[in-house]
Write an enzyme that holds these catalytic residues in place. Structure first.
Site, PDB file in Angstrom:
ATOM      1  CD  GLU A 233      -2.916   1.161   2.296  1.00 16.28           C
ATOM      2  OE1 GLU A 233      -2.803   0.308   3.185  1.00 16.28           O
ATOM      3  OE2 GLU A 233      -3.764   2.062   2.307  1.00 16.28           O
ATOM      4  CG  ASP A 234       1.385   2.949   3.246  1.00 17.06           C
ATOM      5  OD1 ASP A 234       0.462   3.382   2.527  1.00 17.06           O
ATOM      6  OD2 ASP A 234       1.255   2.672   4.441  1.00 17.06           O
TER       7      ASP A 234
END
Ligand code: MN
Length: 571
Positions: free
Chosen positions: A77-78
């Site tokens: 996600e990051d």
């Protein structure tokens, strides 16, 4: 190597072998380099967050693979890391788990409205496939809530709402009641700031005033148990959680004096026999409040919770609650589904995923997973709304009993119809009546905890439309609807053949066929022929008609037409 706080947590576990440890170290290295230049709102290095998540998972007793997936849960996600890269490094299982966690984070943005059905569905799909995804998501949320103060104000409320409305009930549902309460308590100040300040003060004062009293009860209780030679492991005072106090206060007009279990005493004993012996000793010493004795050992809560509860007029006639359980029950009550995983590590994981015979899983665990699957199936029919899902997930539950002693878990307000469909869809479809506690009742009677329910069936009976008005569970509702739809399905309907003799004149055929269409009846075929040498015409109509009543009604309407000479029908 790995940071000290994670190492300390891992050291307290005796079932993490060298190979498992290596995996965790690799996951840590990978995550910390991926998150290298990232920071949290608090200013901390980003990696502190996955580390804390991994520590929580370690403390829940989960396996190395889950702990490693916890360390890696935010890399897709990051960071620039992709799923194939992660899979290449750690294999498909970790890849799948991290990917599922990512999907939930990305898509679940709850604000309580209907358009979020699809995202919730995704979340539940992920849970149904692998329950470790939800463990990681809960650990993630727990740490995020503990650090919510640092997050911008505009985001705080939304996150707290999501935590309170979705994650806490989910945790509760899989038996992690303590985690559920943590999540609720952490959300509470953000959702109800004024009440939070007030209740924190109330609890503090109560605890200070009550401390001496609790000491007295504690002392007397241990003497009582000793004098009767009942062994116990510990007696602890536990104060009521602030969010559960608030829920209770809303029921009793916000009057704190109405709440008798601000503090409860929790007695942990070695065996089940000791539980009942302790209960007997308490009741011998102090009279119990009627209706407050709960035997969740004989009848566990649907989420698996087991304990004995009683409230007695204790020292100085003060109503005081006791909770009695074994150490094993306590462990299970704290960690729920995660506790089962603690006993059965990675070796059995594969079986679990493939849905083979799962020897280690308790029935209750399978029930929950099956129920989640059932929701998911119903979603694909487009029959369930967010509202009904929310109700089922979050509503208070009751448990009722079959004549053979099986406990059935239903939402509050359920009726014998819901019970029948919960047993089997055929039992529901063929239901004609019900006996509750050996008495005949109407099908719309609301069931309550502990009812013994028996369904009376008759072969070839079909569901009645009126059932939809009182059926409570989505399972019953969707099944009734689909059975009713089947009845209307033209491909399986009954056909009626009409033979009509009418006076021949312009427009006579449409006069007759319009009788059918006005009654919304599908005409399959029309045939007409003049009868030679007469002023009559013979019309044959084949139509989809399901009941004799309807057929008679049409017959009557045709007869009413002044040009009709003769009319018959047959199925
Ligand atoms: Mn996270």
């Amino acid at each position: 190597m790995i940071p000290n706080n994670l190492a300390t947590a891992l050291n307290q576990r005796d079932n993490i072998d060298e190979q498992s440890f290596d995996l965790i170290v690799r996951a840590y290295k990978f995550a910390s380099s991926a998150h290298q230049d990232q920071f949290r709102y608090s200013g901390d290095q980003y990696i502190t967050h996955p580390i804390e998540v991994a520590i929580i998972l370690t403390n829940w007793g989960l396996d190395a693979l889950t702990i490693s997936a916890g360390l890696l849960h935010d890399v897709i996600e990051d960071t620039s890391c992709t799923l194939p890269e992660l899979e290449k490094e750690f294999g498909p299982e970790i890849g799948f788990i991290v990917d599922s966690v990512t999907k939930i984070s990305k898509r679940l943005r709850y604000s309580g409205n209907e358009s979020q059905v699809e995202t919730l569905k995704k979340m539940i799909l992920a849970i149904g496939k692998d329950v470790r995804v939800i463990f990681i998501k809960l650990a993630d949320r727990l740490h995020n809530m503990r650090t919510l103060d640092a997050v911008p104000l505009t985001k705080q409320r939304r996150i707290a709402l999501e935590t309170n409305d979705i994650y806490a009930p989910l945790a509760y549902r899989i038996g992690m009641a303590n985690i559920a309460s943590d999540l609720e308590d952490l959300s509470f100040p953000f959702l109800h700031p004024n009440e939070s300040r007030w209740l924190t003060k109330v609890m503090k004062e109560h605890f200070e005033q009550g401390e001496e009293y609790v000491q007295k009860v504690h002392h007397q209780m241990s003497e009582l148990l000793n004098s009767k030679a009942v062994s116990f492991i510990s007696i602890d005072a536990r104060s009521k959680r602030i969010s559960s106090l608030y829920k209770k206060l809303k029921r009793v007009g916000m009057d704190v004096n109405q709440v008798h279990d601000l503090t409860a005493l929790r007695i942990i004993v070695p065996t089940i026999a000791d539980c009942y012996a302790s209960l007997g000793i308490i009741h011998e010493a102090w009279p119990p409040l009627p209706g407050k004795i709960k035997d969740y050992i004989a009848l566990p809560k649907p989420n698996g919770y087991r304990s004995l509860h009683t409230t007695v007029f204790c020292i100085d006639q003060k109503p005081t609650e006791f909770q009695i359980r074994t150490k094993e029950m306590h462990q299970e009550n704290e960690f729920g589904l995660a506790a089962y995983w603690a006993y059965h590590k990675s070796k059995t994981t594969k079986n679990y995923q493939e849905g083979n015979k799962v020897s280690f899983a308790k029935q209750s665990e399978l029930d929950i997973l099956n129920q989640l699957k059932n929701w998911q199936d119903n979603f694909s029919d487009g029959q369930l709304t967010l509202q009904s899902l929310k109700e089922e997930l979050f509503m208070n539950r009751i448990f009722v009993i079959t004549p053979t002693g099986e406990v059935i878990d239903l939402p509050e307000g359920s009726t014998p119809i819901d019970f029948a469909y919960m047993i089997h869809s055929d039992i529901g479809d063929n239901c004609i009546g019900a006996r509750v506690n050996n008495k005949l009742v109407s099908l719309d009677q609301e069931l309550v905890d502990g009812d013994v329910v028996e369904i009376i069936t008759q072969k070839n009976k079909r569901p009645n439309k009126s059932w939809l008005q009182f059926a409570k569970t989505s399972k019953a509702k969707s099944r009734i609807r689909s059975a009713l739809r089947e009845e209307e399905d033209p491909t399986i309907s009954t056909r009626a053949r009409y033979k009509i003799i009418v006076i021949d004149q312009v427009g006579i055929i449409s006069q007759i066929t319009s009788i059918f269409s006005k009654n919304k009846i599908n005409i399959v075929a029309v045939h007409s022929q003049s009868i030679k040498g007469t002023r009559f015409v013979h019309i044959k109509i084949i139509a989809d008609i399901f009941t004799k009543d309807t057929a008679e009604k049409i017959l009557y309407k045709i007869r009413e037409n002044k040009n009709t000479h003769e009319v018959h029908y047959q199925f």
